[in-house]
Write an enzyme that holds these catalytic residues in place. Structure first.
Site, PDB file in Angstrom:
ATOM      1  N   GLU A  34       0.799  -1.224   0.000  1.00  0.00           N
ATOM      2  CA  GLU A  34       0.000   0.000   0.000  1.00  0.00           C
ATOM      3  C   GLU A  34       0.834   1.277   0.000  1.00  0.00           C
ATOM      4  O   GLU A  34       0.544   2.218   0.743  1.00  0.00           O
ATOM      5  CB  GLU A  34      -0.936   0.017   1.217  1.00  0.00           C
ATOM      6  CG  GLU A  34      -1.885  -1.147   1.224  1.00  0.00           C
ATOM      7  CD  GLU A  34      -2.781  -1.165   2.452  1.00  0.00           C
ATOM      8  OE1 GLU A  34      -3.986  -1.303   2.284  1.00  0.00           O
ATOM      9  OE2 GLU A  34      -2.257  -1.051   3.575  1.00  0.00           O
TER      10      GLU A  34
HETATM   11  C1  TNX Z   1      -4.468  -4.341   4.554  1.00  0.00           C
HETATM   12  S1  TNX Z   1      -2.703  -6.621   4.105  1.00  0.00           S
HETATM   13  C2  TNX Z   1      -3.248  -4.029   5.084  1.00  0.00           C
HETATM   14  C3  TNX Z   1      -3.133  -3.646   6.503  1.00  0.00           C
HETATM   15  C4  TNX Z   1      -4.475  -3.563   7.162  1.00  0.00           C
HETATM   16  C5  TNX Z   1      -5.347  -4.715   6.699  1.00  0.00           C
HETATM   17  C6  TNX Z   1      -6.685  -4.749   7.366  1.00  0.00           C
HETATM   18  C7  TNX Z   1      -1.700  -5.505   4.064  1.00  0.00           C
HETATM   19  C8  TNX Z   1      -0.424  -5.886   3.583  1.00  0.00           C
HETATM   20  N1  TNX Z   1      -2.064  -4.253   4.433  1.00  0.00           N
HETATM   21  O1  TNX Z   1      -2.459  -2.429   6.623  1.00  0.00           O
HETATM   22  O2  TNX Z   1      -4.300  -3.614   8.535  1.00  0.00           O
HETATM   23  O3  TNX Z   1      -5.541  -4.612   5.311  1.00  0.00           O
HETATM   24  O4  TNX Z   1      -7.457  -5.841   6.945  1.00  0.00           O
END
Ligand code: TNX
Length: 546
Positions: free
Chosen positions: A350
């Site tokens: 992200e």
């Molecule tokens: C996605 S999975 C994220 C996390 C959040 C999560 C909540 C991932 C690599 N990043 O930052 O906590 O979703 O479901």
């Protein structure tokens, strides 16, 4: 609630059928009041989670009595350590002395025998395999390694009545059904991730979670040690990361961090239970806590305030500054020194406020820092948008709506040698709501009921990925909405044992109809351990006895 982009053996099979199947004694209702009948009938051999490789039931079985000894080889420290661990589980509930004594004592040699040996038959079961032989007068666990012996102990534990988990004297008998179990895991990587950043969990809570993972033969604890909301590990060369960056959490509570001694204590507790700790520092995004702690890490030289919300994707380390890589080098060096395991996880998910070009630059510079400090690179699957270094492990967290291009990128990386750990969000995310009525949790990847978490095959999940690229599975437990051990229990159970079974058990044992019955039989154990869990309508639970 949040915005997540759309990355967002033939051997023993007959015996297995006998074990995982539904013999009449095993399906008889187990009511709390029918305890006398229940006490007399031991758990049928092999009716445990995860399902073992091969089960050959037969014979009268073993009974633990006031005279039972736990026998280990004289001078064998590893056997003795596992023996003491087993005694620690059995003594409070049985009320027996259960001395851990030398196997070669001249007093008959009966009892529970623990043996590590390099015989070819043991070696054939690999680093984590074991054999349990339950017969009149003796229960023998053998393995090539202490870890295998430890897994064998978990098997014996589940073969005993659930009351064995209580910490006050209970009524027996303490019988283990007769026969032989031969077992080893399907995958080398079977883990869970605990997010201690969004909400901080003190050492005792992490140890509790480790104990739960160990019961289901998991072998990796991935700790998500940093995120926008908090930095949770002391770094001597950048002390404000923990003291300031760790001073809050989601919702504005006091947060916290682990000192190095506390972190070592977690690592040692895990190691004694066959688990490696994989530390994650999530970069270049998910870094607000670090950016708030040190102004120089920001491109504009201005430290942002601490952050206690749950939206993500806004923060980024400054890719163009040299100090960024000095920071990463210091952090990774100190973390690598605390890490006996093979990998350090560098996040990489992200990075919505980092340009693709900058993201590639960053990952290309940071991966060699990890290898320079003697560790393998692990990262979320966005690593495959860059050039993974040889030996890198990408953790796939896509879900049913993940686009084909993104899947293709991951599959191609796997074809080129990158190993994969599978954490599909719509299957393995323990922070996700079970259904629309679940109060805790998130649901950006949909609802994840117990069957959905269990009913998939890591071997075929990512079409086109070579089978040998799949290292295993991991169930992440994100904690934006979770702040107590009871809440962790409720979200992890009963889904976590399903992911553990996918990682451990041969694909031939996979059968939801049979699994749900075996899973239901775990509930009295959770009750006895004081754990909470979600009583999913998909599982035929016995009445609760808490
Ligand atoms: C996605 S999975 C994220 C996390 C959040 C999560 C909540 C991932 C690599 N990043 O930052 O906590 O979703 O479901």
């Amino acid at each position: 609630m949040r915005q997540h982009h759309g990355t967002a053996c033939v051997l023993g099979s007959l015996l297995l059928l006998a074990a995982a199947g539904t013999s009449s004694s095993a399906t008889a209702p187990r009511s709390a009041s029918g305890a006398a009948a229940d006490r007399a009938a031991p758990v049928p051999l092999g009716r445990i989670v995860p399902a073992p490789l091969a089960v050959d039931p037969g014979g009268p079985g073993f009974e633990i009595t006031a005279k039972t000894r736990i026998r280990v080889g004289s001078g064998n420290a590893e056997e003795r350590r596992v023996g003491e661990y087993l005694a620690g589980i059995l003594r409070p509930s049985t009320g027996y002395r259960l001395p851990v004594t030398d196997r070669e004592g001249g007093d008959g040699g009966d009892g529970i025998r623990l043996r590590i040996s390099a015989e070819p038959a043991n070696k054939a079961l690999g680093d984590e395999g074991y054999r349990v032989i339950s017969a009149r007068g003796s229960l023998t666990i053998t393995s090539w390694t202490a870890t295998g012996l430890f897994h064998g102990v978990q098997t014996v534990r589940q073969q005993l009545p659930a009351a064995v988990e209580r910490r006050t004297p209970q009524r027996g008998p303490w019988r283990v059904a007769g026969g032989t179990i031969k077992d080893k895991p399907r995958y080398a990587y079977r883990g869970s991730m605990l997010d201690v950043s969004r909400h901080f969990f003190p050492v005792e809570h992490v140890k509790r979670y480790i104990d739960q993972l160990a019961l289901y033969k998991m072998n990796k604890l991935h700790l998500h040690l940093s995120d926008d909301q908090g930095w949770r590990i002391a770094i001597d060369s950048w002390p404000r990361l923990a003291t300031y960056g760790g001073s809050t959490q989601v919702g504005g509570g006091p947060g916290g961090y682990y000192t190095k001694d506390q972190y070592k204590d977690i690592v040692a507790h895990a190691a004694a239970r066959g688990l490696q700790v994989i530390p994650e520092i999530d970069m270049p995004s998910h870094t607000n806590a670090a950016l708030a702690s040190y102004a120089e890490l920001n491109c504009d030289g201005v430290a942002p305030p601490l952050y206690t919300g749950i939206e993500v994707g806004f923060s980024s380390l400054c890719v163009a500054k040299d100090v960024t890589y000095e920071f990463v080098d210091d952090v990774v060096r100190e973390l690598a020194a605390l890490t006996p395991g093979g990998q350090v996880h560098i996040g990489g998910d992200e990075a919505h406020s980092t340009s693709h070009e900058d993201f590639v630059t960053f990952m290309d510079k940071v991966q060699p820092i990890v290898t320079k400090h003697g560790k393998g690179v692990m990262a979320w699957h966005q690593l495959t948008e860059t050039t993974p270094v040889p030996g890198a492990v990408a953790q796939y967290w896509g879900y049913d709506r993940t686009g084909q291009a993104e899947r293709d990128r991951v599959v191609n990386a796997a074809r080129n040698g990158t190993k994969l750990v599978l954490s599909p969000a719509d299957r393995s995310y323990l922070d996700h709501k079970y259904d629309k009525d679940t109060k805790l949790g998130l649901s950006w990847a949909g609802y994840v009921e117990v069957q959905r978490a269990y009913d998939w095959d890591p071997g075929t999940y990512l079409q086109g990925a070579p089978a040998d690229a799949i290292l295993g599975v991991e169930a992440p437990l994100w904690t934006e909405t979770l702040s107590t051990p009871a809440q962790l229990d409720y979200m992890a159970f009963p889904r976590l044992p399903g992911i553990a079974e996918l990682g451990w058990s041969p694909a031939a044992t996979h059968d939801w109809g049979k699994y749900r019955t075996r899973l239901a039989e775990q509930a009295p154990r959770w009750d006895a351990l004081g754990m909470d869990y979600y009583r999913s309508p998909q599982v035929p639970w016995p009445p609760s006895r808490r």
